[in-house]
Structure formats: C-alpha cells, structure tokens
Design a protein around this motif. Structure first.
Motif, short mmCIF file in Angstrom:
data_model
loop_
_atom_site.label_atom_id
_atom_site.label_comp_id
_atom_site.label_asym_id
_atom_site.label_seq_id
_atom_site.Cartn_x
_atom_site.Cartn_y
_atom_site.Cartn_z
N PHE A 196 0.73 -1.26 0.14
CA PHE A 196 -0.21 -0.17 0.00
C PHE A 196 0.88 1.27 0.01
CE2 PHE A 196 -3.13 -3.13 1.50
CZ PHE A 196 -4.24 -2.52 0.76
N CYS A 197 0.56 2.24 -0.95
CA CYS A 197 1.23 3.50 -0.87
C CYS A 197 0.68 4.46 0.17
CB CYS A 197 0.97 4.22 -2.33
SG CYS A 197 1.97 3.06 -3.57
N THR A 198 1.23 5.10 1.09
CA THR A 198 0.75 6.15 1.96
C THR A 198 1.38 7.29 1.66
OG1 THR A 198 2.70 5.97 3.63
CG2 THR A 198 0.93 4.45 3.68
N GLU A 199 0.93 8.16 1.97
CA GLU A 199 1.38 9.70 1.84
C GLU A 199 3.00 9.80 1.97
OE1 GLU A 199 -2.80 9.96 2.62
OE2 GLU A 199 -1.16 8.92 3.71
N GLU A 200 3.61 8.88 2.91
CA GLU A 200 4.95 8.88 3.03
C GLU A 200 5.86 8.28 1.94
OE1 GLU A 200 5.94 10.92 5.26
OE2 GLU A 200 3.96 11.22 6.05
N THR A 201 5.17 7.41 0.84
CA THR A 201 5.71 6.81 -0.12
C THR A 201 6.42 7.81 -1.10
OG1 THR A 201 4.09 5.05 -0.05
CG2 THR A 201 5.28 5.06 -1.99
N PRO A 202 7.55 7.91 -1.50
CA PRO A 202 8.29 8.71 -2.37
C PRO A 202 7.40 8.63 -3.63
CG PRO A 202 9.89 7.25 -1.45
CD PRO A 202 8.65 6.68 -1.12
N LEU A 203 7.57 9.87 -4.21
CA LEU A 203 6.41 9.98 -5.55
C LEU A 203 7.42 10.00 -6.62
CD1 LEU A 203 4.51 13.13 -4.71
CD2 LEU A 203 3.65 11.09 -4.85
N LYS A 204 7.10 9.14 -7.56
CA LYS A 204 7.84 8.88 -8.77
C LYS A 204 6.93 8.88 -9.96
CE LYS A 204 10.77 5.74 -6.00
NZ LYS A 204 11.75 4.34 -5.81
N PRO A 205 6.41 9.92 -10.26
CA PRO A 205 5.40 10.13 -11.44
C PRO A 205 6.29 9.76 -12.78
CG PRO A 205 6.05 12.13 -10.70
CD PRO A 205 6.80 11.17 -9.77
N ILE A 206 5.51 8.84 -13.51
CA ILE A 206 5.96 8.36 -14.66
C ILE A 206 5.55 9.11 -16.25
CG2 ILE A 206 6.41 6.03 -13.79
CD1 ILE A 206 3.87 4.99 -15.41
N SER A 207 4.73 10.24 -15.89
CA SER A 207 3.95 10.94 -17.18
C SER A 207 4.24 12.17 -16.79
CB SER A 207 2.55 10.57 -17.21
OG SER A 207 2.12 11.05 -16.07
N LEU A 208 4.12 13.15 -17.76
CA LEU A 208 4.34 14.37 -17.84
C LEU A 208 2.99 14.96 -16.70
CD1 LEU A 208 5.58 17.35 -18.38
CD2 LEU A 208 4.10 17.24 -20.54
N TYR A 209 2.02 14.40 -17.04
CA TYR A 209 0.87 14.72 -16.49
C TYR A 209 1.11 14.66 -14.71
CZ TYR A 209 -3.82 14.37 -13.88
OH TYR A 209 -4.77 14.41 -13.00
N GLY A 210 1.77 13.39 -14.25
CA GLY A 210 2.11 13.02 -12.96
C GLY A 210 3.24 14.07 -12.62
N GLN A 211 3.94 14.39 -13.47
CA GLN A 211 5.31 15.21 -12.84
C GLN A 211 4.81 16.61 -12.32
OE1 GLN A 211 7.77 14.66 -16.33
NE2 GLN A 211 8.13 12.41 -15.94
N THR A 212 4.07 17.12 -13.48
CA THR A 212 3.28 18.58 -13.16
C THR A 212 2.62 18.81 -11.88
OG1 THR A 212 1.68 18.51 -14.78
CG2 THR A 212 3.64 19.18 -15.69
N LYS A 213 1.69 17.80 -11.98
CA LYS A 213 0.97 17.82 -10.54
C LYS A 213 1.68 17.45 -9.23
CE LYS A 213 -3.19 18.00 -10.64
NZ LYS A 213 -4.10 19.11 -10.68
N SER A 214 2.55 16.69 -9.21
CA SER A 214 3.58 16.41 -7.98
C SER A 214 4.15 17.64 -7.82
CB SER A 214 4.17 15.17 -8.40
OG SER A 214 3.46 14.09 -8.45
N GLN A 215 4.94 18.14 -8.66
CA GLN A 215 5.74 19.23 -8.48
C GLN A 215 4.69 20.54 -7.88
OE1 GLN A 215 8.25 20.42 -11.63
NE2 GLN A 215 8.76 22.38 -10.46
N ALA A 216 3.61 20.65 -8.58
CA ALA A 216 2.57 21.88 -8.00
C ALA A 216 2.39 21.58 -6.58
CB ALA A 216 1.44 21.86 -9.08
#
Length: 312
Positions: A131-151
C-alpha cells in the motif's frame, strides 16, 4: 457569512458536480473557466444568486489577482488531465498544471485556504502489492504526474494548503469524461460489447465523483486540522487490477467480451494500491461503491448520444 469560493476549471468534470455541492451548502461560488471544450455543464446553476461565472484563463495574472482578492478559499481545478492529453501539448500542460498553480500560490494571502486536487498517479509504477501512503516517495512516470506532483510540493511549502491525491474518479457528471478507466470500461461494455486490456494485472485505486465533492466540503469544514498535509482520497474497497475491474463490470453486462492482450502495452503504466487511512483518521471516508457507480454509468450511457464526451 459563508465563505466565497473561487474554483478555476469549475466547468470541468469534477467542477460540474462540486459547484452544485458547495452552493447547496450555502457557499458563494465563482468559477473561472475558458470553456475550451465548449461545455455547458453549469447552465443549471445560473438561477442561483450565489453563483458567478467568469470566462477566462487561469494563467491570466490580472484576472486571477482580481478574483483571488475576493475569495476566502481557492480550489484550482483547471488542468490538462491525463497522460495522453499532456503529451499532445506539453507546453499547455506545464503552463496550466504548474505555472497557473504557482500563480495562485504567489497571489494568495496566508489566510486564504487552498484545496488542491492532485493525482495519486504520482506513485507511478510500484509492485502493486504494498500500500502506498502519503509517505511513499512520489515517482511520477508521465508529464501529467510530474506537473501535478511538483505543483503539490510547492503549494505545501505555503501555509493553509490541503492537497488531495485523488484516486481515478468515476461516475456521471454534466461535463462527462469517457477516458477515465471505470467510465471507459463501462462505456466499452455498454456500447461496443468488448474490450481489449493490456497489462491486466496492473492495479490502481478508484473513487466516485460525488465522494470527491463531499471530500472537498469536509476539507473546508476541517481546514484547521487538515492544512499542511497531503491526503490520499480513494475507496478502500476499490484497489483493483484492470482484470478485476472488467470482471466486476461483466457482472452487470453478462455479454461483455474481455480480451487480455499478450502483445502491446498501455501508455499509462501505473501500478499501485493505495492506503486512505490518513484521510479516514481526519474524519472522511468514501461511501459510494464501485458497483453502484457501474449501474449509474450504464443508466447514463443510455441517455448519451453517439460520439459525445470522447475528448480528454
């Protein structure tokens, strides 16, 4: 006096449900939207004197400065949503998903609350077993995920911010989307009668659109306790693989033919399961089941003309 809420992108899929939910609760709501899909999803709210609409772009600093100054709460829904849509126009994706959120962050005061909807797709490709929790490191694989995670990262460095890492949303709305996984699978079952699935064992989490609207309301009511953190927002009973989702739909559409492709791949290769415990401890839990959502979608698709709502 109830707070005044500014929602960018409020004529979109989530906004078309959320605006009504907040108005029903007595809030004043202003929507800023450029109506790029020519949607008419908020017509039913025009009779409400507490509803205002501004035709404009969330990247317009003069417009946003004026509207943020009038708001107590800002909900930046405006976004280019999904990996395919972002890949089609990366510049648009970066300026809307990241730069427009930076603008909100720069213009808002410390006293103004921001509730930011991001995506749990930032967890990327995990094992699908832990299970991913809020402490799980973010590793977005798409530009969509990258922009949202950075914001999200930049917003949470400011005061008075709540971030909701939304699971894949499903359910009917005035501004419908057929590209979301549950909505897409049910549409294929109802109209085509068959579906080809790549990476059938890849898992993700889901949540009904009206639970999302209720969750925003909960965050407003409990902002003091919740501010400064990110929260996974999904349905605990709906950590499912694509195969499990398709078979659940088949329970309601018995003639639905499912083909599992051995060759080829899905461009959106997310694979994870999610824990929503932090949000539950904050007092909110999604209530609407996947089964009821499938039945709702089947009913809605019977009313839908051919070829509508296929844009992301």
């Amino acid at each position: 006096m109830e707070p005044h809420i500014l929602i960018t992108g409020g004529a979109g899929y989530i906004g078309s449900i959320l605006c009504g939910r907040l108005l029903d609760a007595g809030f004043s709501v202003t929507v800023v939207d450029n109506l790029m899909y020519r949607q008419s999803s908020l017509f039913h709210l025009c009779a409400n004197p507490k509803f205002e609409f501004v035709l404009g772009d969330a990247r317009n600093e003069e417009l946003m400065r004026r509207e943020i100054k009038r708001a107590d709460i800002v909900i930046p829904l405006a976004a280019v949503v999904g990996a395919p849509a972002c890949d089609r126009d990366p510049v648009l994706a970066r300026t809307v998903n990241l730069e427009a959120v930076r603008l909100v962050n720069r213009l808002k005061s410390h006293d103004q609350l921001v509730i930011y909807p991001t995506t749990n797709s930032g967890y990327g490709t995990q094992s699908g077993d832990v299970f991913c929790t809020e402490e799980t490191p973010l590793k977005p694989i798409s530009l969509y995920g990258q922009t949202k995670s950075q914001a999200e990262t930049e917003l949470l460095q400011s005061r008075n911010v709540v971030s909701l890492r939304l699971a894949t949303v499903f359910g009917m709305a005035p501004r419908m989307r057929l590209d979301l996984l549950v909505n897409h699978f049910v549409y294929a079952a109802a109209t085509d009668g068959y579906l080809v699935i790549f990476e059938k064992d890849f898992k993700r989490n889901y949540i009904h659109i009206r639970d999302v609207a209720d969750c925003f309301f909960h965050c407003i009511a409990n902002a003091k306790q919740m501010a400064g953190r990110a929260y996974n927002a999904g349905l605990d009973a709906a950590n499912l693989s694509k195969e499990e989702l398709a078979l659940k739909i088949k329970e309601f559409v018995p003639n639905f033919y499912i083909h599992y492709a051995q060759i080829g791949s899905d461009p959106d290769r997310r694979n994870y399961i999610v824990s929503n415990q932090r949000l539950r401890e904050a007092g909110f839990e999604a209530q609407r089941s996947l089964a009821s959502g499938i039945q709702e979608l089947l009913k809605g698709y019977r009313m839908m003309g051919p070829g509508r709502f296929k844009n992301a």
